[in-house]
Design an enzyme around this catalytic site. Structure first.
Site, PDB file in Angstrom:
ATOM      1  N   HIS A   1       0.798  -1.277   0.011  1.00 11.65           N
ATOM      2  CA  HIS A   1      -0.028  -0.120   0.094  1.00 11.65           C
ATOM      3  C   HIS A   1       0.713   1.265  -0.118  1.00 11.65           C
ATOM      4  CE1 HIS A   1      -3.328  -2.543   0.273  1.00 11.65           C
ATOM      5  NE2 HIS A   1      -3.427  -2.596   1.517  1.00 11.65           N
TER       6      HIS A   1
ATOM      7  N   HIS B   1      -9.633   1.627   0.654  1.00 16.30           N
ATOM      8  CA  HIS B   1      -9.522   0.482   1.581  1.00 16.30           C
ATOM      9  C   HIS B   1     -10.551   0.431   2.679  1.00 16.30           C
ATOM     10  CE1 HIS B   1      -7.681  -2.593   3.669  1.00 16.30           C
ATOM     11  NE2 HIS B   1      -6.462  -2.731   2.768  1.00 16.30           N
TER      12      HIS B   1
ATOM     13  N   ASP C   1      -7.571 -13.224   0.651  1.00 19.22           N
ATOM     14  CA  ASP C   1      -7.107 -12.147   0.599  1.00 19.22           C
ATOM     15  C   ASP C   1      -6.166 -12.136  -0.690  1.00 19.22           C
ATOM     16  OD1 ASP C   1      -5.546  -9.690   1.087  1.00 19.22           O
ATOM     17  OD2 ASP C   1      -4.352 -10.289   2.720  1.00 19.22           O
TER      18      ASP C   1
ATOM     19  N   GLU D   1     -11.325  -4.210  -3.000  1.00 14.72           N
ATOM     20  CA  GLU D   1     -10.414  -2.965  -3.344  1.00 14.72           C
ATOM     21  C   GLU D   1     -10.224  -3.188  -4.861  1.00 14.72           C
ATOM     22  OE1 GLU D   1      -6.981  -3.200  -0.617  1.00 14.72           O
ATOM     23  OE2 GLU D   1      -8.150  -4.659   0.132  1.00 14.72           O
TER      24      GLU D   1
HETATM   25  C1  BGC Z   1      -4.173  -6.509   1.918  1.00 11.10           C
HETATM   26  C2  BGC Z   1      -4.012  -7.492   3.207  1.00 11.10           C
HETATM   27  C3  BGC Z   1      -3.822  -6.382   4.490  1.00 11.10           C
HETATM   28  C4  BGC Z   1      -4.926  -5.441   4.261  1.00 11.10           C
HETATM   29  C5  BGC Z   1      -4.743  -4.525   5.511  1.00 11.10           C
HETATM   30  C6  BGC Z   1      -5.207  -5.588   2.105  1.00 11.10           C
HETATM   31  O1  BGC Z   1      -5.301  -4.919   0.908  1.00 11.10           O
HETATM   32  O2  BGC Z   1      -4.450  -7.319   0.677  1.00 11.10           O
HETATM   33  O3  BGC Z   1      -2.870  -8.530   2.922  1.00 11.10           O
HETATM   34  O4  BGC Z   1      -3.559  -7.075   5.487  1.00 11.10           O
HETATM   35  O5  BGC Z   1      -5.052  -4.814   3.028  1.00 11.10           O
HETATM   36  O6  BGC Z   1      -3.167  -4.124   5.567  1.00 11.10           O
END
Ligand code: BGC
Length: 381
Positions: free
Chosen positions: A137, A211, A281, A346
Site C-alpha cells: 500500500h 480501503h 486475501d 478494493e
Molecule cells: C491486503 C491485506 C492487508 C490489508 C490491510 C489488504 O489490501 O491485501 O493483506 O492485511 O490490506 O493491511
C-alpha cells in the site's frame, strides 16, 4: 358539501396512513448538502477537516482530509433504518494511533510490490519494505497518511468532494512528481462514486484504490454476507501474498464466487491459497477488462437486506475478509473489531504488476492521464 368534506378528510387520512406505514427515515427527501467541520490536528500540528455529504435520500458519507478516508457511510436497511456500514474510529486520534487503512485512499501503489523493488526504463527503484520482504500500500508513508486538499463540489445528481495531493519525485522511492485527484460523489441514487486521476512528469507506476472495510449489518462478523464476484479467474499467491504470475480458474475452488456464495461457507476449507491468505486475501481478475465501467461484485446481507454493488473500470478486485482483525482495535461507538468483522473490496490493477510483465500495465508516463472509476451502490432486497 358535508359529504365531500368527509371524503376529502378520508383521502387525507389514507395518505397519512400510507405515509406513516412507510419508513420515514429512508423516504424523507432532504436537500443534498455538504458540511465541513474541524476533525483535529496531526502530530505535526496540521488541521484535518471532516466533510459530511448527504444526498436527497438522507444517505450520508463522511470523509476526512487525512488519508482522504471514508470515516462513515450511513445507508438504510430494508426497514429504512440507517446504519454505518464501514469500520473506523470516532476521532482523528484513533486513526493516527492505529488504523489498518480504515477507509483510506491507497497509493501510490495499492497492495504489494514484491521484494520492494521494480525496474522501469532500465533503472531500478527501491521502496520501503513494510510488509515482510515486500512493499504494501505505497510504503511506510503512503497516501493514507498524507493530508489531502479538499474542494466541495455540487453536481446535478448529488454532492461531491474533490481531494488533491502532489506526491513528490522520490517519495517512498517512487519516481516522478505525481499529481493526484480523487473525487468522491454521493449521488441521489445511493451511489458513492470514486473517480481517480493522476499525471506524472517522469515514468512511474500507479495503482490507486480505497480501503474501506464494509459490514452491511453494521456489526458482528461478516461471514453470513453473500458475495458474488464477476470473475472466472484469480491471481494465486505465494506465502508472502505475492502473485505467482499465474491466472487460475476459480472453478472447483473456494475462490469461486461467480454465483453468489456465503463468505463463511468455504473460508475454513483446507486449501493452500486460503492458508496463505489466512482466509480470503486475493486478487480476482475481473471478466471485464475493457477499461469501461462494469459490475465487479455484489454483496447481500440477509438480516438487514442491504445490498452493495461494486462497479469499476479496473481489471482487478482484491477481496480481503478482514483476517488480520483480531479484537485489538476498538473502533466507532466502542465496537471491538474482532476477527473478520469487516471485508474490503478494493478495485485495482493486479498486485506486483511492476514485476509481472504479463499483467495489465501500471506504468504511467508523462503526457498520459491515469483515470479510473469505481462505484459502490447501495440498495435493499
Ligand atoms: C491486503 C491485506 C492487508 C490489508 C490491510 C489488504 O489490501 O491485501 O493483506 O492485511 O490490506 O493491511
Amino acid at each position: 358539501m358535508k359529504q365531500s368534506k368527509s371524503v376529502f378528510v378520508a383521502i387525507v387520512l389514507a395518505f397519512l396512513n400510507i405515509g406513516l406505514s412507510m419508513p420515514v427515515t429512508a423516504s424523507a427527501m432532504v436537500n443534498p448538502q455538504i458540511k465541513k467541520e474541524a476533525f483535529g490536528m496531526t502530530s505535526g500540528g496540521e488541521s484535518v477537516e471532516l466533510y459530511t455529504l448527504t444526498n436527497a435520500n438522507g444517505m450520508e458519507a463522511r470523509i476526512m482530509t487525512y488519508g482522504g478516508a471514508i470515516v462513515s457511510l450511513k445507508v438504510p436497511d430494508r426497514a429504512g433504518k440507517f446504519a454505518d456500514v464501514v469500520l473506523g474510529h470516532d476521532t482523528l486520534d484513533g486513526y493516527l494511533k492505529r488504523s489498518p487503512y480504515f477507509g483510506s485512499i491507497i497509493g501510490r501503489y495499492g497492495n504489494r510490490i514484491g521484494r520492494g523493488q521494480f525496474s522501469l526504463n532500465g533503472k531500478q527503484y527501491r521502496l520501503p519494505k513494510n510488509n515482510g520482504e515486500n512493499t504494501l500500500h505505497g510504503g511506510d508513508h503512503g497516501f493514507d497518511k498524507v493530508l489531502w486538499k479538499a474542494k466541495e463540489l455540487k453536481s446535478g445528481n448529488g454532492v461531491g468532494l474533490s481531494l488533491t495531493y502532489l506526491s513528490k519525485d522520490g517519495e517512498e522511492g517512487f519516481p516522478g512528481n505525481l499529481s493526484v485527484t480523487v473525487i468522491y460523489t454521493l449521488t441521489n441514487n445511493n451511489e458513492l462514486k470514486i473517480d481517480y486521476a493522476a499525471t506524472t512528469d517522469k515514468a512511474t507506476v500507479v495503482n490507486l484504490t480505497n480501503h474501506s472495510y464494509f459490514n452491511l449489518a453494521g456489526q458482528g462478523d461478516i461471514l453470513q454476507h453473500e458475495l458474488m464476484i464477476n470473475a472466472k479467474r484469480f491471481t494465486p499467491v505465494d506465502s508472502g501474498l505475492i502473485p505467482t504470475g499465474e491466472l487460475r480458474d476459480v472453478q472447483g475452488t473456494p475462490m469461486d464466487f461467480t454465483r453468489s456464495a456465503v463468505i463463511g461457507a468455504r473460508i475454513g476449507q483446507r486449501d493452500e491459497q486460503l492458508a496463505f491468505g489466512k482466509g480470503y486475501d486475493h486478487n480476482w481478475a475481473l471478466n471485464n477488462n475493457t477499461g469501461r465501467l462494469a459490475l465487479a461484485a455484489r454483496v447481500y446481507e440477509p438480516r438487514t437486506g442491504r445490498v452493495m454493488e461494486v462497479s469499476t473500470t479496473e481489471p482487478g478486485l482484491q477481496f480481503y475478509s478482514g483476517n488480520f482483525l483480531d479484537g485489538s482495535i476498538t473502533g466507532k461507538g466502542g465496537q471491538v473489531y474482532q476477527h473478520r468483522y469487516g471485508f474490503c473490496l478494493e478495485t485495482q490493477h493486479f498486485p506486483d504488476s511492476p514485476n509481472k510483465p504479463r499483467f495489465p500495465s501500471t506504468v504511467l508516463r508523462p503526457g498520459q492521464m491515469y483515470k479510473t472509476s469505481t462505484i459502490y451502490k447501495f440498495s435493499v432486497k
